[in-house]
Design a protein around this motif. Structure first.
Motif, PDB file in Angstrom:
ATOM      1  N   SER A   1     -41.541  66.148   2.417  1.00 12.00           N
ATOM      2  CA  SER A   1     -42.307  66.282   3.655  1.00 12.00           C
ATOM      3  C   SER A   1     -41.315  66.263   4.808  1.00 12.00           C
ATOM      4  O   SER A   1     -40.763  65.215   5.141  1.00 12.00           O
ATOM      5  N   LEU A   2     -41.073  67.415   5.414  1.00 11.40           N
ATOM      6  CA  LEU A   2     -40.021  67.565   6.411  1.00 11.40           C
ATOM      7  C   LEU A   2     -40.612  67.587   7.815  1.00 11.40           C
ATOM      8  O   LEU A   2     -41.510  68.382   8.100  1.00 11.40           O
ATOM      9  N   LEU A   3     -40.098  66.715   8.686  1.00 11.20           N
ATOM     10  CA  LEU A   3     -40.572  66.622  10.065  1.00 11.20           C
ATOM     11  C   LEU A   3     -39.568  67.298  10.983  1.00 11.20           C
ATOM     12  O   LEU A   3     -38.434  66.853  11.107  1.00 11.20           O
ATOM     13  N   ALA A   4     -39.974  68.392  11.623  1.00  7.82           N
ATOM     14  CA  ALA A   4     -39.116  69.144  12.545  1.00  7.82           C
ATOM     15  C   ALA A   4     -37.741  69.408  11.936  1.00  7.82           C
ATOM     16  O   ALA A   4     -36.718  69.041  12.508  1.00  7.82           O
ATOM     17  N   PRO A   5     -37.692  70.031  10.754  1.00  7.03           N
ATOM     18  CA  PRO A   5     -36.410  70.170  10.060  1.00  7.03           C
ATOM     19  C   PRO A   5     -35.491  71.205  10.692  1.00  7.03           C
ATOM     20  O   PRO A   5     -35.932  72.260  11.148  1.00  7.03           O
TER      21      PRO A   5
ATOM     22  N   VAL B   1     -38.203  72.864  -4.739  1.00  8.55           N
ATOM     23  CA  VAL B   1     -38.947  71.621  -4.536  1.00  8.55           C
ATOM     24  C   VAL B   1     -40.222  71.905  -3.740  1.00  8.55           C
ATOM     25  O   VAL B   1     -40.172  72.608  -2.723  1.00  8.55           O
ATOM     26  N   PRO B   2     -41.383  71.399  -4.154  1.00  8.39           N
ATOM     27  CA  PRO B   2     -42.574  71.525  -3.311  1.00  8.39           C
ATOM     28  C   PRO B   2     -42.292  70.932  -1.929  1.00  8.39           C
ATOM     29  O   PRO B   2     -41.863  69.782  -1.819  1.00  8.39           O
ATOM     30  N   THR B   3     -42.513  71.732  -0.893  1.00 10.10           N
ATOM     31  CA  THR B   3     -42.101  71.335   0.454  1.00 10.10           C
ATOM     32  C   THR B   3     -43.228  71.533   1.454  1.00 10.10           C
ATOM     33  O   THR B   3     -43.888  72.572   1.466  1.00 10.10           O
ATOM     34  N   ALA B   4     -43.437  70.514   2.294  1.00 10.38           N
ATOM     35  CA  ALA B   4     -44.399  70.599   3.394  1.00 10.38           C
ATOM     36  C   ALA B   4     -43.619  70.509   4.703  1.00 10.38           C
ATOM     37  O   ALA B   4     -42.786  69.624   4.874  1.00 10.38           O
ATOM     38  N   MET B   5     -43.877  71.452   5.604  1.00 10.10           N
ATOM     39  CA  MET B   5     -43.178  71.508   6.887  1.00 10.10           C
ATOM     40  C   MET B   5     -44.120  71.080   8.007  1.00 10.10           C
ATOM     41  O   MET B   5     -45.236  71.612   8.130  1.00 10.10           O
ATOM     42  N   TYR B   6     -43.679  70.147   8.834  1.00  6.71           N
ATOM     43  CA  TYR B   6     -44.426  69.695  10.005  1.00  6.71           C
ATOM     44  C   TYR B   6     -43.582  70.038  11.232  1.00  6.71           C
ATOM     45  O   TYR B   6     -42.443  69.581  11.357  1.00  6.71           O
ATOM     46  N   TYR B   7     -44.142  70.843  12.139  1.00  8.23           N
ATOM     47  CA  TYR B   7     -43.338  71.348  13.247  1.00  8.23           C
ATOM     48  C   TYR B   7     -44.201  71.568  14.475  1.00  8.23           C
ATOM     49  O   TYR B   7     -45.433  71.429  14.431  1.00  8.23           O
TER      50      TYR B   7
ATOM     51  N   ILE C   1     -45.367  74.706   0.370  1.00  6.65           N
ATOM     52  CA  ILE C   1     -46.801  74.633   0.099  1.00  6.65           C
ATOM     53  C   ILE C   1     -47.631  74.249   1.315  1.00  6.65           C
ATOM     54  O   ILE C   1     -48.853  74.246   1.250  1.00  6.65           O
ATOM     55  N   ARG C   2     -46.935  73.928   2.440  1.00  7.26           N
ATOM     56  CA  ARG C   2     -47.704  73.611   3.640  1.00  7.26           C
ATOM     57  C   ARG C   2     -46.888  73.873   4.894  1.00  7.26           C
ATOM     58  O   ARG C   2     -45.726  73.469   4.987  1.00  7.26           O
TER      59      ARG C   2
END
Length: 228
Positions: free
Chosen positions: A16-20, A154-160, A183-184
């Protein structure tokens, strides 16, 4: 790591990546850009004076910043610098958390900052640039190779967010489209949400933490067998 050492991906259930950061093709932060365009000179300066971390830990800069920014005289100045670096005033800032952030600010590797500058200047998410001559010795080519991010599974969710001027929305969407299993893509509903709001928003629990944790739970439930 996931692109260069794919065996480690088996150890990550969900990222779960926050502002990557990563792709930085649209970087225009006005406060940082003047340093980016001079990264080669800054590299020489750091090597000449053996500067390995910023700020140097021995300066006790945490105490200095904390004492300055919590006084009435400098509080507004500190807030202005904070907003200028992170992308503007979104109206989300939790002022109560700032003293805690200032107190525990870490030092940063100079090479990490310079590598970030190289990525922005070149427009490529690639390995460290030693210069053409040493690049030939290390990589067998005059320019450093790009990281093969297309290998990331890797299943990855992006929050931006749209107002983030350190990790731009279009760049995050592009890298999400490049890796194998994004995936998100969760775009923050507040269009003024900035890079630092992922740490210091007064609405952090409702706007970010709750949807993030809900998605993690949904992902875990979907991975469990029926007779779990």
């Amino acid at each position: 790591m996931a692109s260069m050492r794919p065996e480690y991906q088996q150890k990550v259930a969900l990222a779960s990546l926050l502002a990557p950061g990563g792709y930085e093709r649209h970087f225009t932060n006005p406060f940082i850009t003047p340093f980016i365009v001079r990264h080669k000179e800054l590299t020489k300066l750091a090597n000449t004076f053996n500067i390995y971390e910023l700020p140097p830990y021995r300066m006790k800069y945490n105490e200095l910043i904390l004492s300055a920014c919590t006084t009435a005289l400098f509080n507004d100045i500190c807030s202005s610098i904070y907003h200028m670096v992170s992308g503007g005033d979104s109206g989300e800032l939790n002022n109560k958390i700032l003293p805690i952030m200032f107190k525990y600010l870490p030092t940063v590797s100079v090479k990490q900052l310079l590598h970030f500058a190289q990525v922005i200047d070149s427009g490529h998410m690639r390995q460290w640039d030693y210069g053409r001559k040493k690049n030939m010795e290390v990589y067998g080519q005059p320019e450093p190779p790009d990281y093969p991010v297309e290998n990331i599974s890797v299943p990855t969710a992006m929050y931006y967010s749209l107002a983030d001027n350190l990790a731009f929305a279009k760049d995050i969407e592009d890298i999400c489209d490049t890796i194998q299993n994004c995936i998100r893509k969760f775009l923050m509903p507040n269009k003024k949400w900035t890079h630092m709001d992922f740490l210091a928003s007064k609405n952090l629990e409702h706007e970010l933490n709750e949807p993030l944790l809900e998605f993690i739970q949904e992902f875990e439930n979907a991975k469990k067998p029926d007779n779990f």
